[in-house]
Design a protein around this motif. Structure first.
Motif, PDB file in Angstrom:
ATOM      1  N   SER A 185       0.851  -1.189   0.000  1.00 27.18           N
ATOM      2  CA  SER A 185       0.000   0.000   0.000  1.00 27.18           C
ATOM      3  C   SER A 185       0.889   1.242   0.000  1.00 27.18           C
ATOM      4  N   GLU A 186       0.410   2.291  -0.643  1.00 23.28           N
ATOM      5  CA  GLU A 186       1.200   3.508  -0.743  1.00 23.28           C
ATOM      6  C   GLU A 186       1.171   4.278   0.564  1.00 23.28           C
ATOM      7  N   LEU A 187       2.347   4.672   1.026  1.00 21.34           N
ATOM      8  CA  LEU A 187       2.498   5.592   2.152  1.00 21.34           C
ATOM      9  C   LEU A 187       3.092   6.871   1.594  1.00 21.34           C
ATOM     10  N   ARG A 188       2.803   7.992   2.245  1.00 23.09           N
ATOM     11  CA  ARG A 188       3.243   9.294   1.739  1.00 23.09           C
ATOM     12  C   ARG A 188       3.899  10.119   2.839  1.00 23.09           C
ATOM     13  N   LEU A 189       4.971  10.784   2.462  1.00 24.02           N
ATOM     14  CA  LEU A 189       5.642  11.736   3.338  1.00 24.02           C
ATOM     15  C   LEU A 189       5.358  13.124   2.772  1.00 24.02           C
ATOM     16  N   TRP A 190       4.772  13.978   3.592  1.00 26.66           N
ATOM     17  CA  TRP A 190       4.302  15.297   3.170  1.00 26.66           C
ATOM     18  C   TRP A 190       4.964  16.414   3.979  1.00 26.66           C
ATOM     19  N   TYR A 191       5.044  17.572   3.379  1.00 23.00           N
ATOM     20  CA  TYR A 191       5.268  18.812   4.102  1.00 23.00           C
ATOM     21  C   TYR A 191       3.880  19.289   4.515  1.00 23.00           C
ATOM     22  N   GLY A 192       3.662  19.586   5.788  1.00 22.55           N
ATOM     23  CA  GLY A 192       2.334  19.854   6.314  1.00 22.55           C
ATOM     24  C   GLY A 192       1.554  20.926   5.569  1.00 22.55           C
ATOM     25  N   GLU A 193       2.177  22.060   5.276  1.00 21.08           N
ATOM     26  CA  GLU A 193       1.476  23.123   4.558  1.00 21.08           C
ATOM     27  C   GLU A 193       1.103  22.680   3.146  1.00 21.08           C
ATOM     28  N   ASP A 194       1.909  21.844   2.527  1.00 23.77           N
ATOM     29  CA  ASP A 194       1.605  21.348   1.187  1.00 23.77           C
ATOM     30  C   ASP A 194       0.378  20.432   1.227  1.00 23.77           C
ATOM     31  N   LEU A 195       0.304  19.566   2.218  1.00 23.83           N
ATOM     32  CA  LEU A 195      -0.848  18.684   2.355  1.00 23.83           C
ATOM     33  C   LEU A 195      -2.119  19.478   2.642  1.00 23.83           C
ATOM     34  N   ARG A 196      -2.025  20.481   3.488  1.00 25.56           N
ATOM     35  CA  ARG A 196      -3.212  21.223   3.925  1.00 25.56           C
ATOM     36  C   ARG A 196      -3.775  22.147   2.848  1.00 25.56           C
ATOM     37  N   GLY A 197      -3.007  22.464   1.801  1.00 25.30           N
ATOM     38  CA  GLY A 197      -3.571  23.247   0.706  1.00 25.30           C
ATOM     39  C   GLY A 197      -2.744  24.437   0.294  1.00 25.30           C
ATOM     40  N   PRO A 198      -3.076  24.984  -0.868  1.00 30.46           N
ATOM     41  CA  PRO A 198      -2.253  26.040  -1.474  1.00 30.46           C
ATOM     42  C   PRO A 198      -2.337  27.400  -0.796  1.00 30.46           C
ATOM     43  N   ALA A 199      -3.266  27.613   0.103  1.00 31.93           N
ATOM     44  CA  ALA A 199      -3.431  28.938   0.700  1.00 31.93           C
ATOM     45  C   ALA A 199      -2.180  29.441   1.404  1.00 31.93           C
ATOM     46  N   SER A 200      -1.404  28.551   2.021  1.00 28.94           N
ATOM     47  CA  SER A 200      -0.252  29.003   2.802  1.00 28.94           C
ATOM     48  C   SER A 200       1.079  28.498   2.273  1.00 28.94           C
ATOM     49  N   GLU A 201       1.106  27.924   1.087  1.00 34.58           N
ATOM     50  CA  GLU A 201       2.345  27.327   0.600  1.00 34.58           C
ATOM     51  C   GLU A 201       3.085  28.154  -0.447  1.00 34.58           C
ATOM     52  N   SER A 202       2.589  29.329  -0.797  1.00 33.32           N
ATOM     53  CA  SER A 202       3.164  30.098  -1.908  1.00 33.32           C
ATOM     54  C   SER A 202       4.625  30.479  -1.699  1.00 33.32           C
ATOM     55  N   ASN A 203       5.055  30.698  -0.459  1.00 33.08           N
ATOM     56  CA  ASN A 203       6.453  31.075  -0.213  1.00 33.08           C
ATOM     57  C   ASN A 203       7.304  29.893   0.254  1.00 33.08           C
ATOM     58  N   ASN A 204       6.761  28.686   0.218  1.00 37.02           N
ATOM     59  CA  ASN A 204       7.520  27.499   0.628  1.00 37.02           C
ATOM     60  C   ASN A 204       8.546  27.148  -0.445  1.00 37.02           C
ATOM     61  N   ARG A 205       9.666  26.575  -0.006  1.00 43.03           N
ATOM     62  CA  ARG A 205      10.736  26.205  -0.936  1.00 43.03           C
ATOM     63  C   ARG A 205      11.426  24.941  -0.435  1.00 43.03           C
ATOM     64  N   GLY A 206      12.133  24.284  -1.346  1.00 39.62           N
ATOM     65  CA  GLY A 206      13.036  23.210  -0.992  1.00 39.62           C
ATOM     66  C   GLY A 206      12.473  21.819  -1.132  1.00 39.62           C
ATOM     67  N   LYS A 207      13.359  20.869  -0.876  1.00 37.68           N
ATOM     68  CA  LYS A 207      13.027  19.448  -0.912  1.00 37.68           C
ATOM     69  C   LYS A 207      13.902  18.765   0.130  1.00 37.68           C
ATOM     70  N   SER A 208      13.320  17.825   0.854  1.00 36.84           N
ATOM     71  CA  SER A 208      14.037  17.072   1.878  1.00 36.84           C
ATOM     72  C   SER A 208      13.819  15.579   1.630  1.00 36.84           C
ATOM     73  N   CYS A 209      14.840  14.783   1.902  1.00 33.67           N
ATOM     74  CA  CYS A 209      14.765  13.340   1.672  1.00 33.67           C
ATOM     75  C   CYS A 209      15.068  12.590   2.979  1.00 33.67           C
ATOM     76  N   ALA A 210      14.395  11.459   3.160  1.00 34.96           N
ATOM     77  CA  ALA A 210      14.515  10.712   4.413  1.00 34.96           C
ATOM     78  C   ALA A 210      14.347   9.229   4.173  1.00 34.96           C
ATOM     79  N   ASP A 211      14.748   8.451   5.171  1.00 29.07           N
ATOM     80  CA  ASP A 211      14.429   7.030   5.253  1.00 29.07           C
ATOM     81  C   ASP A 211      13.399   6.858   6.348  1.00 29.07           C
ATOM     82  N   LEU A 212      12.504   5.876   6.167  1.00 27.51           N
ATOM     83  CA  LEU A 212      11.450   5.621   7.154  1.00 27.51           C
ATOM     84  C   LEU A 212      11.581   4.223   7.708  1.00 27.51           C
ATOM     85  N   TYR A 213      11.395   4.127   9.018  1.00 23.42           N
ATOM     86  CA  TYR A 213      11.485   2.849   9.722  1.00 23.42           C
ATOM     87  C   TYR A 213      10.214   2.644  10.518  1.00 23.42           C
TER      88      TYR A 213
END
Length: 162
Positions: free
Chosen positions: A130-158
């Motif tokens: 099954s698909e699991l997703r890693l999100w940036y919270g403001e991105d998941l919650r919607g475009p209203a507050s994400e206009s000035n967001n930047r970057g990308k982060s990578c991780a491992d999950l356990y």
């Protein structure tokens, strides 16, 4: 520093088989535009905790203050969320996450190389493939507050087997 922490957790997952690495390659998420990172695990398992280990990159909610997991300039608010394929929150517990996707986690900051989330009172079932997703919270919650967001982060999950 991050490399040392990552090596310690990878070594402990080999000697303590209860921690399972859930992703095959780093899971990367962006800060806006529905850039969640997706991954799956090949077996049905019950998990009592999730651990997210930073691998590379940084994100920002104001295009100035970058860190691993997002947040305010002081780094105390965190913005990384783990969901299922329907975007149901798996970690952290929904009761601590604000409408904007922010939360505080005692002992952790936006520059912590590892985040540890205990699942609620009963273990979380992760279904095979099954698909699991890693999100940036403001991105998941919607475009209203994400206009000035930047970057990308990578991780491992356990996942800690229950």
């Amino acid at each position: 520093m991050v490399g040392i922490v990552l090596a310690q957790y990878e070594a402990s997952s080999k000697t303590c088989p209860r921690w399972l690495k859930l992703n095959k390659s780093p899971v990367c998420f962006g800060a806006r535009g529905d850039q969640f990172g997706r991954f799956s695990y090949h077996r049905n398992i019950f998990v009592s905790s999730f651990m997210i280990v930073h691998r590379s990159g940084k994100v920002s909610s104001d295009s100035r203050n970058y860190n691993y997991w997002g947040g305010t300039s002081d780094g105390r608010d965190l913005g990384v969320l783990l969901t299922d394929q329907s975007n149901k929150l798996l970690a952290p517990q929904s009761s601590i996450v604000s409408k904007g996707g922010w939360y505080k986690l005692a002992g952790y900051s936006g520059s912590s190389p590892v985040l540890l989330f205990c699942v609620s009172k009963k273990p979380q079932c992760v279904f095979a493939n099954s698909e699991l997703r890693l999100w940036y919270g403001e991105d998941l919650r919607g475009p209203a507050s994400e206009s000035n967001n930047r970057g990308k982060s990578c991780a491992d999950l356990y996942g800690l087997l229950a």
